[in-house]
Design an enzyme around this catalytic site. Structure first.
Site, mmCIF file in Angstrom:
data_model
loop_
_atom_site.group_PDB
_atom_site.id
_atom_site.type_symbol
_atom_site.label_atom_id
_atom_site.label_comp_id
_atom_site.label_asym_id
_atom_site.label_seq_id
_atom_site.Cartn_x
_atom_site.Cartn_y
_atom_site.Cartn_z
ATOM 1 N N TYR A 109 1.039 -1.335 -0.061
ATOM 2 C CA TYR A 109 -0.065 -0.111 -0.119
ATOM 3 C C TYR A 109 0.890 1.159 -0.002
ATOM 4 O O TYR A 109 0.743 2.219 -0.878
ATOM 5 C CB TYR A 109 -0.949 -0.151 1.330
ATOM 6 C CG TYR A 109 -1.504 1.290 1.570
ATOM 7 C CD1 TYR A 109 -2.436 1.994 0.593
ATOM 8 C CD2 TYR A 109 -1.075 2.123 2.785
ATOM 9 C CE1 TYR A 109 -2.917 3.216 1.002
ATOM 10 C CE2 TYR A 109 -1.439 3.111 3.213
ATOM 11 C CZ TYR A 109 -2.562 3.861 2.201
ATOM 12 O OH TYR A 109 -2.994 5.024 2.294
ATOM 13 N N LYS A 168 1.607 4.483 -2.940
ATOM 14 C CA LYS A 168 1.701 5.723 -2.733
ATOM 15 C C LYS A 168 2.931 6.454 -3.351
ATOM 16 O O LYS A 168 2.760 7.452 -3.896
ATOM 17 C CB LYS A 168 1.404 5.958 -1.384
ATOM 18 C CG LYS A 168 -0.127 5.742 -0.938
ATOM 19 C CD LYS A 168 -1.163 6.423 -1.713
ATOM 20 C CE LYS A 168 -2.504 6.093 -1.260
ATOM 21 N NZ LYS A 168 -3.626 6.610 -1.814
#
Ligand code: 15L
Length: 272
Positions: free
Chosen positions: A142, A146
């Site tokens: 995750y 980003k």
């Protein structure tokens, strides 16, 4: 008056709800895109709701018609399976950026995360705080997505003249959920002020900015915020006595990403 039309992806999520928790502003309209309808959006005259995913290119392109600015929040917001992360957070961001470029969007705000930097500890921070644009140290797939999103935005800004701000959001909730997040809390009012600054002020072509309030326990720089004219006003300290002291103490060796640094890679986490 110049009309600004802001597309907010992921508008029904935690941060989207916070950004839209304000009265209408003359000259500003919103297109709210999410897989579910944002609560209360049907009562707003200044918002159009589009239901669907950022991975649906046809839908995103039609939602982008007439849009002047984008706030891209739509993503998986915690650790998840690799394929899903790639599909929603990477492909989804590319789809939104491509459509934004073709629509001539001027400003693009990307919701990055502290988990792009999760392995930094307070001991790594120089005086003045950990720089906004310190090299990434993702703590999960995750967090890595980003980092990739930030760099994709930089690419589109450098190639196509879009102005972009990637916000490395700390902990954006009405109130901190745990004592360990006091240092990185981003209050609702500061979140709105930060995005307003990114959309309205004179800014560089591309910039990375910490999304955190003026927290007493912070060890993050405020320089990036200053550069876009964002002055954080809130301080999580008023919540400190709600939590046990061992939770709120800033330990020089505790990583920014907290428990994210230890979760199994690719294993879906529950949100919150
Ligand atoms: C995030 O990036 C998540 O989206 C959010 O749910 C919180 O976990 C936040 O970081 C945090 O670190 O507290």
């Amino acid at each position: 008056m110049t009309e600004r039309v802001v597309l907010i992806t992921g508008a029904a999520g935690q941060v989207g709800r916070i950004l839209m928790d304000r009265p209408p502003r003359p000259g500003w309209r919103y297109v709210l895109l999410d897989v579910v309808a944002p609560e209360g959006a049907d009562r707003r005259d200044d918002a159009t709701v589009v239901i669907g995913s950022v991975t649906d290119e046809v839908l995103v392109r039609s939602a982008m018609a007439g849009v002047t600015d984008v706030v891209h929040l739509g993503a998986l917001s915690v650790e998840d399976e690799w394929q899903r992360i790639v599909q929603v957070n990477i492909d989804g961001t590319r789809i939104v950026l491509d459509a934004a470029r073709d629509a001539g969007v001027g400003r693009f705000v990307f919701a990055s995360s502290n988990h792009a930097m999760g392995f930094y500890t307070p001991a790594d921070a120089p005086a003045g705080g950990l720089p906004d644009d310190a090299p990434a140290r993702a703590d999960t797939y995750y967090g890595w997505s980003k980092v990739a999103g930030e760099e994709l935005l930089r690419l589109y800004c450098e190639r196509y003249g879009m102005r972009g701000v990637a916000v490395r959001i700390g902990h954006c909730f009405p109130e901190p959920l745990t004592g360990s997040r006091l240092a990185v809390w981003l209050s609702p009012a500061d979140a709105r002020a930060l995005v307003d600054a990114a959309l309205e002020n004179d800014i560089d072509a591309f910039q990375i900015v910490w999304g955190a309030s003026a927290n007493t326990r912070s060890w993050l720089s405020r320089e990036g915020g200053r550069r876009i004219g964002f002055i954080a006003r809130d301080d999580s300290e008023r919540f400190a006595d709600r939590f046990p002291p061992e939770q709120t103490r800033v330990d020089p060796t505790t990583p920014l990403g907290a428990h994210f640094t230890g979760v199994p890679l690719g294993e879906p986490m529950r949100t919150r």
